[in-house]
Structure formats: C-alpha cells, structure tokens
Design an enzyme around this catalytic site. Sequence first.
Site, mmCIF file in Angstrom:
data_model
loop_
_atom_site.group_PDB
_atom_site.id
_atom_site.type_symbol
_atom_site.label_atom_id
_atom_site.label_comp_id
_atom_site.label_asym_id
_atom_site.label_seq_id
_atom_site.Cartn_x
_atom_site.Cartn_y
_atom_site.Cartn_z
ATOM 1 N N HIS A 146 -8.206 -1.697 -16.720
ATOM 2 C CA HIS A 146 -6.806 -1.930 -16.367
ATOM 3 C C HIS A 146 -6.328 -0.984 -15.272
ATOM 4 O O HIS A 146 -5.322 -1.236 -14.623
ATOM 5 C CB HIS A 146 -5.904 -1.795 -17.606
ATOM 6 C CG HIS A 146 -5.608 -0.402 -18.004
ATOM 7 N ND1 HIS A 146 -6.383 0.309 -18.895
ATOM 8 C CD2 HIS A 146 -4.613 0.437 -17.633
ATOM 9 C CE1 HIS A 146 -5.875 1.514 -19.049
ATOM 10 N NE2 HIS A 146 -4.805 1.618 -18.298
ATOM 11 N N ASP A 176 -12.412 -3.057 -21.558
ATOM 12 C CA ASP A 176 -11.625 -2.250 -20.629
ATOM 13 C C ASP A 176 -12.466 -1.209 -19.921
ATOM 14 O O ASP A 176 -12.047 -0.081 -19.695
ATOM 15 C CB ASP A 176 -10.448 -1.581 -21.344
ATOM 16 C CG ASP A 176 -9.346 -1.205 -20.358
ATOM 17 O OD1 ASP A 176 -9.305 -1.780 -19.262
ATOM 18 O OD2 ASP A 176 -8.546 -0.323 -20.686
ATOM 19 N N SER A 251 -6.062 7.957 -19.809
ATOM 20 C CA SER A 251 -6.836 6.731 -19.954
ATOM 21 C C SER A 251 -7.966 6.666 -18.935
ATOM 22 O O SER A 251 -7.750 6.833 -17.742
ATOM 23 C CB SER A 251 -5.915 5.531 -19.782
ATOM 24 O OG SER A 251 -6.570 4.356 -20.126
#
Length: 498
Positions: A146, A176, A251
């Site tokens: 993402h 992801d 992240s």
Amino acid sequence: MACSLPSRRFLGALALLPAATLGFACGQAQALGASNSSQATATVAATATAAAATPSGAPVQPARFNPATSGTVTSLAPLVDSVKGSVVYVEVQARPKRMSGMQGLPPGFAERFGMPPGMQGNPQPRQGLGSGFIIDATGTVLTNNHVVEGADAVRVKLEDGRSFDAEVLGRDPLTDVALLKLKGAPNNLPFVPLGDSDAVRVGDAVMAIGNPFGLDSSVSAGILSARARDIHSGPYDDFLQTDAAINPGNSGGPLFNMKGEVVGMNTAIIGGASGIGFAVPSNLIRALLPQLQETGAVRRGYLGLAIQDLTPELARALKVDAAKGAVVSGISRGGPGDRAGLKEEDIITSVGGRAVESAGALTRAVALLKPDSRVKVELVRGGKPLSLEVTLGTRPAQRGEEEVTPRNFTAPATRKLGISLRDAEGGGAQIMEVEPGSPAERAGLMPGMVLVQVGDDKVSSASDAANTLSSVKSGAALLLRVRAPDSESTVLRALEIP
C-alpha cells in the site's frame, strides 16, 4: 488491501499502519508539505535472504542479558548500530484518483460551486511515506504494497543521507508485500537477512526500527506477544503480535530478533490500544520473493473448494474421530478438487505433507504451493482415511481484490484490443485488465469476464483466445460469447477489430 477495510471489520478498533499518506493517511502530511494529515490504515510485509552486514563492517552483536537483573536487557546499542543502516525511508508521489462523482462535470463547475480542492477535477498530486529495509547489497528493498500502490515516483532515503530513485519490481496486495530496486545504487549497500520466523517464541525479545510520524530511524523494543493472529485483513492472515511500539509510518519496516535478523514486517495496530502491534512473518515473505523477483506478481495454488473449520460439534455430527481439519462444504464444478474426486463433507487433514488444523491453515498451505503442481491430499471420508492426488489450479482473483499483472504477461496479439488475458479456472480465458478507451472497453468487456467463445471457436485457454483474436482481419466485427464473474450464463459482445 485498502486502508479502510480493517477499520470497518474491527468496527474502528483495528488501524493498519499508514505508511503512505497518498492523500488519505499517515499523519505525515506536514512533513511532506501535503494538505492532509489524517490517520488511516496499513498492513504487512517482510524480508529476504543474505548474510548479516553492518554499515561499519563490524559483526552483528546480540544484546546482552544480565541474570542478576531478572533478564533485562543492558543495552541494545550494538544491535541497533549493526542493522540501522539497512532501514530506509520510502517517499512516494502518485497521481490523485478522481472521485467518480466528479467525472464529466462541465469546465469550471467545481470552482463555481466552491467544492474543496480534493473534489475538483484537478486535485493535487498525492504524497506519502513509509519504511522499508534493504535485503541485498545491490539495493533490493522490501516494503508494504500500500506504500507504493499507484505510485508514479518512488524515492528511497538511506540512514546515512543518500537517496535513490526506486523501481517497483513486484507487488502482492493480499499480503501487502512490495519489492523495490534502487536505481544507480552501488553494490556495497548495508543489508539485513531474513530470519526464521517459526523459530521465534512467545516471550522472545524483538526490536522495531522505522520512521513513525516522519521521525527517521526510530527504535522501539519489546517481546513477541503471540503468534498466528488472524485480524481479518485478508485470506492469509498469520501475524506475529508484539508489544514493541509501532506507530503510523512504521509500516513496511522490519521487526528484528536479537541476532539482527528480520523475523517480520511491521503492519498493523489496534486503534485506541497500547502495546498491540502485528507483523507479517518473514517465512511467508520468503516464500513470495522468487515470484516477485521473477514476474512481479504472485500466482497461488487453488483447490476450488469452500471450507470451514472442523468443530467438536461437526465431528460428532459427521461421526468422525478427527479433532482438527478443514471440512469441505462446497466444491467448484470442474475445479481441481472436483476433478480429483473430493466430495462435500470430506475432512482434509493434510495437503502436500503439511498438516491441516483449520480452514485458514488449508488456505495458507495451498496458496504457498505452485499452480499446476500435483500434491497429495489426505482426508477422512465417512470415518475412514483416504488419500487423493490433486493437480492444483491457479487461484483466480476474488471480487473486490486487486490483481497484479505479471511483467511478462500481456500477449502481443491482444495489446491492440486493450485487454490482457489469463487461463480461467474450468476453461476459457479470463479478462484481467481492460485499457480505457480501447476496442475492448467499447465492446463492453470488463475485468473478471471469461471468454468462452471467439467467433465460431470455443475457447479453452488464454492462448486459444489470443491466437483466434490475432487471426481476425482488421475492420471485422467479431462476435464474442462471455461469462460474467460468478455466473454460469453467457452474454454476447461485438468486438470491432482495429
């Protein structure tokens, strides 16, 4: 994996780590000069293989524990010094997505009625940031999908201040995971190895490094709190849980063991909670890397079954002694399981030599197997053990899932028509992509549809369809018979050949 989905599923409790603002996340807008700084969601990722290396060339030094102080860590500084040079800051710029309600408005309409900039026809480019880590000396980087999804430009900044443009080599939205390659980088970059996530025990010390809220190279430490967490963010959830502090911007960053090996990629947090974070296991990432490096996309094995957990109540109702497994509740007609002889109410206990304890375990095990491979499936039927040989298919994209086209995929015969095809489960050619403004779009073709007949020729595969399409003369109107997703009925389409 859309940033908003986990929040809906957890009714506002689960927040994925917003590694990329891209106009909707991260809390990093001020640092990037963007206009929005709202928090959003994030995800997973992982690492790779290599020998441990340090920016200074010194060997990795594990943290020292002092028994006299009840096992507390005296210092993580040697470990931090050995690995921090491999953790990077990922900056992304992407074209904004126009909102569907704004398309087709007359010129000046949005400005005249005072619509905000993001709602107008020419919104500003989106910017975002996240973390990542280098996995080989030539500049291969792992981060979250993402972070770089839809990116026009990606730039990676190293801990020593150097920056490089990066190419997106591959993406897997379902886990992801994204793989980048630094452009023009030397062949002596600091990197970190992938460790064995199966060897990490609950209670083992772990350390996270990333760029939370744009604060470069921030370090946090804690323990592994739990394993095999399913947070309902996707079909392959198998997260490590940690209490090491993880925040927006972490992240895509690494979770280290005390040997300096990456055992997970930091991914998600629980909104409103403290000390609960999740990371994708390194062994899952390791299994995806060869395909991401070779083709840029991940193809997964497929049985064509609907399954559910075997519960004690179901075991009694089915009159079986099995305590664990996956119960077959439905079978796709003509799919791999159907062709191999699997039946409803079968209890699958092993696939490819790997024990199956639940429906989720079966889903993950089959996904790691290669399409078209032949595997042994062990099961219980009517209270008796049975073994079957199954030739796996290729898992089709489910409704709402993004499908990444492999780098070497599009057939030349279909390019001028504006479509890319792949073999469909059960026969035919499934449409993966339709180019806007192309003859295929004008014919009403859409991704997910399956070509079952082109002209007078039945279609059994993508190559069949491509060969027939390439033989049609320019200017002809070609009759197609297509099947809509999740439907057995077919409809007709007329395709003008340019």
